[in-house]
Design a protein around this motif. Structure first.
Motif, PDB file in Angstrom:
ATOM      1  N   PRO A 129       0.831  -1.210   0.000  1.00 55.02           N
ATOM      2  CA  PRO A 129       0.000   0.000   0.000  1.00 55.02           C
ATOM      3  C   PRO A 129       0.862   1.256   0.000  1.00 55.02           C
ATOM      4  O   PRO A 129       1.930   1.297   0.611  1.00 55.02           O
ATOM      5  N   ALA A 130       0.369   2.289  -0.689  1.00 52.56           N
ATOM      6  CA  ALA A 130       1.087   3.560  -0.719  1.00 52.56           C
ATOM      7  C   ALA A 130       0.958   4.298   0.605  1.00 52.56           C
ATOM      8  O   ALA A 130       1.866   5.033   1.009  1.00 52.56           O
ATOM      9  N   ALA A 131      -0.183   4.123   1.272  1.00 53.87           N
ATOM     10  CA  ALA A 131      -0.415   4.852   2.516  1.00 53.87           C
ATOM     11  C   ALA A 131      -1.414   4.107   3.388  1.00 53.87           C
ATOM     12  O   ALA A 131      -2.273   3.357   2.905  1.00 53.87           O
ATOM     13  N   LEU A 132      -1.295   4.336   4.691  1.00 54.03           N
ATOM     14  CA  LEU A 132      -2.268   3.858   5.664  1.00 54.03           C
ATOM     15  C   LEU A 132      -2.991   5.073   6.217  1.00 54.03           C
ATOM     16  O   LEU A 132      -2.357   5.996   6.743  1.00 54.03           O
ATOM     17  N   LEU A 133      -4.317   5.070   6.090  1.00 53.89           N
ATOM     18  CA  LEU A 133      -5.146   6.199   6.484  1.00 53.89           C
ATOM     19  C   LEU A 133      -5.931   5.806   7.731  1.00 53.89           C
ATOM     20  O   LEU A 133      -6.933   5.103   7.666  1.00 53.89           O
ATOM     21  N   PHE A 134      -5.445   6.246   8.880  1.00 49.74           N
ATOM     22  CA  PHE A 134      -6.005   5.841  10.170  1.00 49.74           C
ATOM     23  C   PHE A 134      -7.123   6.770  10.623  1.00 49.74           C
ATOM     24  O   PHE A 134      -6.955   7.995  10.666  1.00 49.74           O
ATOM     25  N   VAL A 160      -9.755   3.173  16.841  1.00 52.02           N
ATOM     26  CA  VAL A 160      -8.712   2.551  16.024  1.00 52.02           C
ATOM     27  C   VAL A 160      -7.354   2.735  16.695  1.00 52.02           C
ATOM     28  O   VAL A 160      -6.722   1.770  17.124  1.00 52.02           O
ATOM     29  N   ILE A 161      -6.891   3.959  16.796  1.00 55.27           N
ATOM     30  CA  ILE A 161      -5.638   4.239  17.496  1.00 55.27           C
ATOM     31  C   ILE A 161      -5.806   3.999  18.992  1.00 55.27           C
ATOM     32  O   ILE A 161      -4.894   3.526  19.674  1.00 55.27           O
ATOM     33  N   VAL A 162      -6.973   4.352  19.490  1.00 58.81           N
ATOM     34  CA  VAL A 162      -7.344   4.057  20.883  1.00 58.81           C
ATOM     35  C   VAL A 162      -8.717   3.400  20.879  1.00 58.81           C
ATOM     36  O   VAL A 162      -9.583   3.755  20.086  1.00 58.81           O
ATOM     37  N   ASP A 163      -8.910   2.449  21.774  1.00 55.26           N
ATOM     38  CA  ASP A 163     -10.194   1.761  21.905  1.00 55.26           C
ATOM     39  C   ASP A 163     -11.001   2.479  22.977  1.00 55.26           C
ATOM     40  O   ASP A 163     -11.075   2.053  24.119  1.00 55.26           O
ATOM     41  N   ASN A 164     -11.616   3.581  22.587  1.00 52.16           N
ATOM     42  CA  ASN A 164     -12.233   4.491  23.549  1.00 52.16           C
ATOM     43  C   ASN A 164     -13.744   4.624  23.384  1.00 52.16           C
ATOM     44  O   ASN A 164     -14.355   5.556  23.904  1.00 52.16           O
ATOM     45  N   HIS A 165     -14.351   3.698  22.653  1.00 54.40           N
ATOM     46  CA  HIS A 165     -15.782   3.777  22.370  1.00 54.40           C
ATOM     47  C   HIS A 165     -16.619   3.986  23.624  1.00 54.40           C
ATOM     48  O   HIS A 165     -17.494   4.860  23.668  1.00 54.40           O
ATOM     49  N   VAL A 205      -3.462  10.344   9.829  1.00 53.10           N
ATOM     50  CA  VAL A 205      -4.710  10.257  10.595  1.00 53.10           C
ATOM     51  C   VAL A 205      -5.771  11.108   9.919  1.00 53.10           C
ATOM     52  O   VAL A 205      -5.546  12.291   9.633  1.00 53.10           O
ATOM     53  N   GLY A 206      -6.928  10.504   9.675  1.00 51.47           N
ATOM     54  CA  GLY A 206      -8.082  11.225   9.152  1.00 51.47           C
ATOM     55  C   GLY A 206      -9.256  11.007  10.071  1.00 51.47           C
ATOM     56  O   GLY A 206      -9.922   9.966  10.015  1.00 51.47           O
ATOM     57  N   SER A 207      -9.510  11.964  10.962  1.00 50.15           N
ATOM     58  CA  SER A 207     -10.493  11.762  12.030  1.00 50.15           C
ATOM     59  C   SER A 207     -11.560  12.841  12.020  1.00 50.15           C
ATOM     60  O   SER A 207     -11.292  14.008  11.715  1.00 50.15           O
ATOM     61  N   SER A 208     -12.776  12.447  12.388  1.00 49.04           N
ATOM     62  CA  SER A 208     -13.855  13.411  12.570  1.00 49.04           C
ATOM     63  C   SER A 208     -13.704  14.192  13.866  1.00 49.04           C
ATOM     64  O   SER A 208     -14.447  15.139  14.109  1.00 49.04           O
ATOM     65  N   ALA A 209     -12.758  13.796  14.689  1.00 52.97           N
ATOM     66  CA  ALA A 209     -12.558  14.448  15.982  1.00 52.97           C
ATOM     67  C   ALA A 209     -12.049  15.881  15.818  1.00 52.97           C
ATOM     68  O   ALA A 209     -11.364  16.196  14.840  1.00 52.97           O
ATOM     69  N   PRO A 210     -12.366  16.752  16.791  1.00 49.81           N
ATOM     70  CA  PRO A 210     -11.832  18.117  16.757  1.00 49.81           C
ATOM     71  C   PRO A 210     -10.349  18.132  17.089  1.00 49.81           C
ATOM     72  O   PRO A 210      -9.818  17.172  17.672  1.00 49.81           O
ATOM     73  N   LEU A 220      -8.086   2.412   7.910  1.00 53.52           N
ATOM     74  CA  LEU A 220      -8.295   1.608   9.112  1.00 53.52           C
ATOM     75  C   LEU A 220      -9.375   2.275   9.945  1.00 53.52           C
ATOM     76  O   LEU A 220      -9.199   3.412  10.399  1.00 53.52           O
ATOM     77  N   GLU A 221     -10.498   1.589  10.131  1.00 61.27           N
ATOM     78  CA  GLU A 221     -11.702   2.186  10.697  1.00 61.27           C
ATOM     79  C   GLU A 221     -12.412   1.232  11.650  1.00 61.27           C
ATOM     80  O   GLU A 221     -12.269   0.014  11.566  1.00 61.27           O
ATOM     81  N   ASP A 222     -13.222   1.825  12.530  1.00 65.52           N
ATOM     82  CA  ASP A 222     -14.094   1.029  13.403  1.00 65.52           C
ATOM     83  C   ASP A 222     -15.563   1.329  13.163  1.00 65.52           C
ATOM     84  O   ASP A 222     -16.424   0.483  13.408  1.00 65.52           O
ATOM     85  N   ALA A 223     -15.875   2.548  12.709  1.00 65.59           N
ATOM     86  CA  ALA A 223     -17.262   3.005  12.589  1.00 65.59           C
ATOM     87  C   ALA A 223     -17.860   2.630  11.244  1.00 65.59           C
ATOM     88  O   ALA A 223     -17.172   2.617  10.224  1.00 65.59           O
TER      89      ALA A 223
END
Length: 218
Positions: free
Chosen positions: A3-8, A13-18, A108-113, A166-169
């Motif tokens: 793969p050229a890149a991993l998009l986390f 994913v990085i933390v299991d904080n659900h 990292v590509g996150s919806s988080a602020p 790499l996603e959980d949602a």
């Protein structure tokens, strides 16, 4: 091919904080007089931007400053709850080191602020592993739209179709697919049978190798 890149994604994913985000939303809902359960959380909140979720629960509120303040309140609750428990998902650091050694770009590509991203990446000394970050304030349309991952791939100098998300949602997995990327789903927020539309499902990063990443493109 490799793969050229991993998009986390970050949360789940990085933390299991659900469970800590869920607890924060439950506390927030009590303060503001609306009902929330885990089913609704997974359907309307997980993986989406804070502005989108606030618009769902406060549809009559049109003042962006009020929406921003509500979002900040919820995230402050979350950080207070999770701070004593924060840790990376098992196997993450070894996996990131192997990916870097293999010359794979990582971001990292996150919806988080931004405050939450700093809380996690700096709090766990993980920022050094990621060459680019796209947060929820940088996209005009949140997940399941692919914008966050398309922008992240561009920042990393890669094509999304040559990358792995790499996603959980559920909304994030859909965003990765919509971007044209391969998707590895982590069974943290959802059980494995709910994310089988991912190209690969894992419980954590233990045992995930560069060879397994490469096999997704065969």
């Amino acid at each position: 091919m490799k793969p050229a890149a991993l998009l986390f994604d970050m949360d789940g994913v990085i933390v299991d904080n659900h469970q800590f985000h869920l607890k924060a939303w439950m506390e927030f809902s009590k303060r503001h007089g609306f009902h929330l359960d885990e089913v609704e959380y997974k359907k309307h909140i997980n993986g989406r931007t804070i502005s989108a979720t606030m618009a769902h629960f406060f549809p009559d509120e049109k003042n962006p400053n009020v929406i921003q303040a509500l979002g900040a309140e919820k995230e402050e609750i979350y950080r207070e709850l999770y701070a004593p428990h924060q840790k990376p998902t098992p196997g993450l650091i070894d996996f990131l080191s192997r990916a870097m050694d293999a010359g794979i770009a990582v971001g990292v590509g996150s919806s988080a602020p931004p405050d939450n991203i700093a809380f996690t990446l700096d709090g766990l000394d993980l920022r050094k592993y990621f060459s680019a970050i796209v947060n929820g304030s940088e996209v005009s349309v949140g997940k399941p739209a692919p914008e966050v991952y398309l922008k992240l791939a561009e920042k990393l100098g890669a094509k999304a179709e040559d990358s792995i998300v790499l996603e959980d949602a559920l909304s994030g997995i859909e965003a990765g697919k919509n971007a044209g990327a391969k998707v590895i789903g982590l069974a943290t927020t959802h059980p494995a049978h709910e994310i089988i539309h991912s190209d690969l499902v894992i419980n954590d990063f233990n045992g995930l190798t560069v060879d397994k990443l490469t096999s997704l493109f065969k």
